[in-house]
Structure formats: C-alpha cells, structure tokens
Design a protein around this motif. Structure first.
Motif, short mmCIF file in Angstrom:
data_model
loop_
_atom_site.label_atom_id
_atom_site.label_comp_id
_atom_site.label_asym_id
_atom_site.label_seq_id
_atom_site.Cartn_x
_atom_site.Cartn_y
_atom_site.Cartn_z
N LEU A 176 -4.46 3.24 -1.02
CA LEU A 176 -5.81 3.42 -0.50
C LEU A 176 -6.32 4.82 -0.85
O LEU A 176 -7.53 4.97 -1.19
CB LEU A 176 -6.07 3.16 1.07
N VAL A 177 -5.38 5.77 -0.76
CA VAL A 177 -5.99 7.03 -1.24
C VAL A 177 -6.07 6.89 -2.84
O VAL A 177 -7.14 7.52 -3.25
CB VAL A 177 -4.66 8.03 -1.16
N GLU A 178 -5.24 6.42 -3.49
CA GLU A 178 -5.31 6.20 -4.96
C GLU A 178 -6.77 5.73 -5.38
O GLU A 178 -7.24 5.99 -6.48
CB GLU A 178 -4.10 5.28 -5.58
N LYS A 179 -6.96 4.56 -4.71
CA LYS A 179 -8.27 3.71 -4.90
C LYS A 179 -9.53 4.49 -4.31
O LYS A 179 -10.87 4.04 -4.33
CB LYS A 179 -8.23 2.33 -4.02
N GLY A 180 -9.35 5.54 -3.57
CA GLY A 180 -10.47 6.27 -3.01
C GLY A 180 -11.17 6.00 -1.71
O GLY A 180 -12.35 6.14 -1.34
N VAL A 181 -10.22 4.89 -1.24
CA VAL A 181 -10.79 4.21 0.11
C VAL A 181 -10.37 5.15 1.31
O VAL A 181 -11.07 5.21 2.34
CB VAL A 181 -10.17 2.83 0.12
N ALA A 182 -9.08 6.00 1.16
CA ALA A 182 -8.72 6.77 2.23
C ALA A 182 -8.73 8.32 1.64
O ALA A 182 -8.34 8.56 0.52
CB ALA A 182 -7.48 6.43 2.51
N PRO A 183 -8.88 9.27 2.67
CA PRO A 183 -8.72 10.75 2.06
C PRO A 183 -7.35 11.30 1.85
O PRO A 183 -6.40 10.42 2.30
CB PRO A 183 -9.27 11.65 3.42
N SER A 184 -6.89 12.16 1.02
CA SER A 184 -5.39 12.35 0.76
C SER A 184 -4.70 12.74 1.93
O SER A 184 -3.75 13.03 2.16
CB SER A 184 -5.81 13.58 -0.55
N THR A 185 -5.56 13.56 2.89
CA THR A 185 -5.16 13.78 4.25
C THR A 185 -4.20 12.99 5.04
O THR A 185 -3.36 13.11 5.84
CB THR A 185 -6.16 14.59 5.05
N LEU A 186 -4.49 11.67 4.58
CA LEU A 186 -3.70 10.74 5.14
C LEU A 186 -2.38 10.62 5.11
O LEU A 186 -1.48 10.25 5.78
CB LEU A 186 -4.28 9.07 4.69
N LEU A 187 -1.86 10.86 3.69
CA LEU A 187 -0.80 11.00 3.32
C LEU A 187 0.29 12.03 4.21
O LEU A 187 1.31 11.65 4.39
CB LEU A 187 -0.43 11.17 1.82
N GLN A 188 -0.22 13.06 4.24
CA GLN A 188 0.50 14.07 4.85
C GLN A 188 0.75 13.63 6.45
O GLN A 188 1.74 13.57 7.12
CB GLN A 188 -0.07 15.33 5.05
#
Length: 244
Positions: free
Chosen positions: A46-58
């Motif tokens: 979802l981050v890769e697709k721009g659907v979610a912000p990168s902060t979700l990964l941390q």
C-alpha cells in the motif's frame, strides 16, 4: 476435536460399514503456508502504491515485534493497518489484492505447504485456513491454495465501504479457537479428527485444540513447547518459483 469413534469401521458384524468422515486440516497462514507475513507485505504494498504513508511501515514493524513476543494488542494492529482502507469499496480493494497476490504472495508460498495441502486433499480431508489477518487478504489467498474455507478477522463495511474497523471475535490467539468452534457448529460434517499446522506460539491455543498438532518452522517458544510435548516439527522450504 474427534467427533466419532472409528473403532467399529472394520467390525466383523453384518451391519453395513459406516461412512468414514474426512479429517479437518487447519492451517495458519503467515509464516506457515507462506514464507512471510501477508499483512506486513500488504502494508508495504500500500505504501508502494501511494495508498498509505511511509510512516505505516515503522508503526507496523513495532507492532510486529510485540506479536513475536505474544504481546501484541490486535485491536491496535488492525486499527493502524486498516486506516489506509477507510472509505474504499470492494471493487478497489479487490483490484489491489489481486495485484498484491500475484506480485507478493505467489512468490512467497512454501512448496512443502502446497504438497501438504495436496496430501490432505487426496485423502478427502477438508482444508481450513485460519489467520489473524483481515478477510480481504486471507480469503483470496486461501482460494488460491485450494482451501475449502477460511476464517479471518472480519472487516466492517458501511454502505459498501470499509470503515477501518473490525467486527466480531478477533481471530487471534484463543480467538482462533472460538471462531473455529463456531465454524464447526455450522458444518454438516462430523469430522473424524483434526490436524493443525502453525509456526507461532500465538497459535498454541489452536494447536492444543486439534488432535494432531504440527509445528511448522516454529518460533523458539513454540519449538520448545513442541519438543516437550513430542509434537512433530516440520521444516518447510521456500521456492520462489511456486505457482508463477
């Protein structure tokens, strides 16, 4: 979970032999059938697709560290990871999941898992995938694997759109047992017995609830428990060419 006594199947009396009911084979999904965690892969997708912000990964990584210790609050995890889906409808999610499965799930499948499922299917057993991951991922992955059914965390929808909330009993730790028992109550078949497969100490209640538990690539805590209780430990290998 054994629901009938098979001792009379080969009886020498003149009564017709009873029909042998199939076994139930219960599989955890993440790190058991696939060499990854599907929810973590989904968040990265979802981050890769721009659907979610990168902060979700941390945030997701910190929550998964608690999961590995058996200390994660599943409500917190689902709230964080479902946030990007708020307001999206089934059509949009289905399209994303289909792309996600091709790119990230198929390459992660364990060859040994595929073979074990096929072994059960040749015997006529019923295959049930049960996972502490959202149903939007678990059900299509279970279908890909040829499972008969799947139990996962149910997601709330209002007016056809995801709200970012869950419904019902969360399919996590002992919640898996609650959900499985409810599923069994709805079945027409009285299973002859049950097999269970998982990698995680979080699934100890589930493995305790089946007749024949198997620890698959177990984490240290589950490995120790399996050794102490003389459970079979299975070492499943990953082949990234599966189902491509």
């Amino acid at each position: 979970m054994t629901t009938n006594n098979s001792a009379n199947v080969n009886s020498t009396n003149k009564q017709p032999a009873k029909k042998v009911t199939p076994y139930l084979a219960v599989f955890d999904l993440d790190e058991t059938l696939i060499a990854a965690d599907s929810a973590s892969l989904w968040s990265a997708f979802l981050v890769e697709k721009g659907v979610a912000p990168s902060t979700l990964l941390q945030e997701e990584q910190e929550l998964m560290e608690a999961y590995a210790k058996g200390q994660m609050d599943m409500d917190d995890y689902m709230q964080a990871t479902l946030k990007p889906m708020i307001g999206m409808d089934n059509t949009a999610i289905t399209a994303l999941v289909s792309e996600f499965i091709v790119q990230h799930i198929k390459p992660a499948l364990y060859q040994d898992a595929i073979e074990r499922i096929e072994w059960h299917k040749r015997r006529g057993d019923t295959i049930l995938v049960i996972s502490a991951t959202g149903e939007h991922l678990v059900k299509p992955i279970a279908h890909l694997l040829g499972a008969d059914d799947a139990i996962a965390i149910n997601l709330e929808q209002v007016d056809g759109k995801f709200t970012g909330k869950t419904t019902g009993t969360l399919c996590y730790q002992y919640g898996k047992v609650i959900r499985m028992k409810a599923w069994l109550d709805q079945q027409d078949t009285a299973f002859k017995g049950s097999y269970g497969y998982s990698d995680s100490i979080n699934d100890l209640p589930l493995l305790d609830a089946v007749d024949r538990p198997f620890a698959v690539n177990p984490d240290p805590a589950l490995a120790l428990h399996a050794q102490m209780n003389e459970w079979t430990i299975m070492d499943w290998r990953h082949d990234n060419n599966i189902l491509r």
